[in-house]
Design an enzyme around this catalytic site. Structure first.
Site, PDB file in Angstrom:
ATOM      1  N   ARG A  50       0.825  -1.209   0.000  1.00  0.00           N
ATOM      2  CA  ARG A  50       0.000   0.000   0.000  1.00  0.00           C
ATOM      3  C   ARG A  50       0.858   1.258   0.000  1.00  0.00           C
ATOM      4  NH1 ARG A  50       2.419   2.451   3.223  1.00  0.00           N
ATOM      5  NH2 ARG A  50       2.476   2.213   5.467  1.00  0.00           N
ATOM      6  N   GLU A  56       0.429   9.755   8.508  1.00  0.00           N
ATOM      7  CA  GLU A  56       1.555   8.850   8.737  1.00  0.00           C
ATOM      8  C   GLU A  56       1.739   8.589  10.231  1.00  0.00           C
ATOM      9  OE1 GLU A  56       3.379   7.150   6.702  1.00  0.00           O
ATOM     10  OE2 GLU A  56       2.456   7.933   4.884  1.00  0.00           O
ATOM     11  N   HIS A  57       1.837   7.322  10.596  1.00  0.00           N
ATOM     12  CA  HIS A  57       2.100   6.906  11.980  1.00  0.00           C
ATOM     13  C   HIS A  57       1.067   7.464  12.960  1.00  0.00           C
ATOM     14  CE1 HIS A  57       5.870   5.072  10.840  1.00  0.00           C
ATOM     15  NE2 HIS A  57       6.201   6.182  10.200  1.00  0.00           N
ATOM     16  N   GLY A 153       8.815   1.006   2.775  1.00  0.00           N
ATOM     17  CA  GLY A 153       7.706   1.807   3.264  1.00  0.00           C
ATOM     18  C   GLY A 153       6.388   1.521   2.566  1.00  0.00           C
ATOM     19  N   SER A 155       4.715  -1.488   3.044  1.00  0.00           N
ATOM     20  CA  SER A 155       4.046  -2.535   3.833  1.00  0.00           C
ATOM     21  C   SER A 155       4.219  -3.937   3.275  1.00  0.00           C
ATOM     22  CB  SER A 155       2.552  -2.206   3.999  1.00  0.00           C
ATOM     23  OG  SER A 155       2.393  -1.014   4.710  1.00  0.00           O
ATOM     24  N   SER A 156       5.466  -4.294   3.003  1.00  0.00           N
ATOM     25  CA  SER A 156       5.741  -5.654   2.542  1.00  0.00           C
ATOM     26  C   SER A 156       5.376  -6.683   3.597  1.00  0.00           C
ATOM     27  CB  SER A 156       7.217  -5.797   2.150  1.00  0.00           C
ATOM     28  OG  SER A 156       8.069  -5.528   3.250  1.00  0.00           O
ATOM     29  N   ASP A 200      -2.287  -0.688   7.311  1.00  0.00           N
ATOM     30  CA  ASP A 200      -1.620  -1.488   6.286  1.00  0.00           C
ATOM     31  C   ASP A 200      -2.440  -2.725   5.927  1.00  0.00           C
ATOM     32  OD1 ASP A 200       0.341   0.389   6.738  1.00  0.00           O
ATOM     33  OD2 ASP A 200       1.663  -0.982   7.827  1.00  0.00           O
TER      34      ASP A 200
END
Length: 215
Positions: A50, A56-57, A153, A155-156, A200
């Site tokens: 994604r 963010e965060h 960054g 989201s693997s 994610d």
């Protein structure tokens, strides 16, 4: 009404670009699986990475985010093997060696201090059965192929866990909703120390072609 994860038979329903290249990739995965395990896979589970457009965060603090699923993904080709063993391998065998676990035993053991690729597979497996309050999974063979860059960054890790979760539920005849699967995957990643609020995993499980998600 909450819906189950979709099943498709046409890659045009999954990818909007480079469908022929993706078809060849799936074909290579099936051939590699057959070479490794002696039979074709029963199915291929897929979960994408994604990008996040806004926020963010902050998802794990309860604030809204606006992610979108992307074409790079993790594929898990799988087939029930009629035993109590879960055998997993990766198309990048030199980097990610094959592993084997008991479907009711050591696959539930996750050492978060060890940077071991199979821990993410274990997260997807364990998360599902912890949710169900069971430890009676079926044995199966799996071969993974991922195109989400690790550490990029995108989201693997979520794609890996979600694809595993989808494969495990199919093998075991489980049919949870997409909401349930996303929530389970978010909690499961914490076994490897990922502080996730679910953005994610929701994008990976519930993402739709041509759309972003407001979460």
């Amino acid at each position: 009404m909450a819906s189950s994860a979709p099943t498709v038979s046409d890659l045009h329903e999954v990818y909007s670009l480079n469908v022929e290249a993706q078809s060849q990739r799936y074909g290579r995965l099936v051939s590699a699986f057959t070479a490794a395990y002696g039979a074709k896979p029963d199915f291929i589970a897929r979960a994408p990475g994604r990008v996040n457009i806004i926020g963010e965060h902050i998802d794990y603090c309860g604030f809204p985010v606006f992610p979108m699923a992307i074409a790079p993904d993790t594929l898990v080709a799988a087939r029930a093997n009629g035993t109590d063993r879960v055998r997993i391998a990766n198309v990048e065998a030199q980097r990610y060696p094959a592993r084997e676990f008991s479907a009711t035993g050591d696959i539930f053991d996750i050492d978060s201090t060890s940077h071991e690729w199979s821990n993410y597979f274990k997260c997807g497996y364990r998360g599902l059965f912890d949710h169900l309050g069971r430890r009676d999974g079926r044995g199966f063979d799996a071969l993974l192929d991922g195109t989400v860059p690790a550490g990029g960054g995108l989201s693997s890790s979520a794609a890996f866990v979600c694809a595993t979760e989808l494969a495990v539920q199919r093998i075991n005849g489980i049919d949870l909703t997409q909401n349930e699967l996303a929530s389970i995957a978010a909690g499961a990643e914490r076994h490897v120390g990922v502080n996730s609020g679910g953005m994610d995993q929701t994008a990976s499980i519930m993402g739709q072609q041509g759309s972003a998600l407001f979460i």
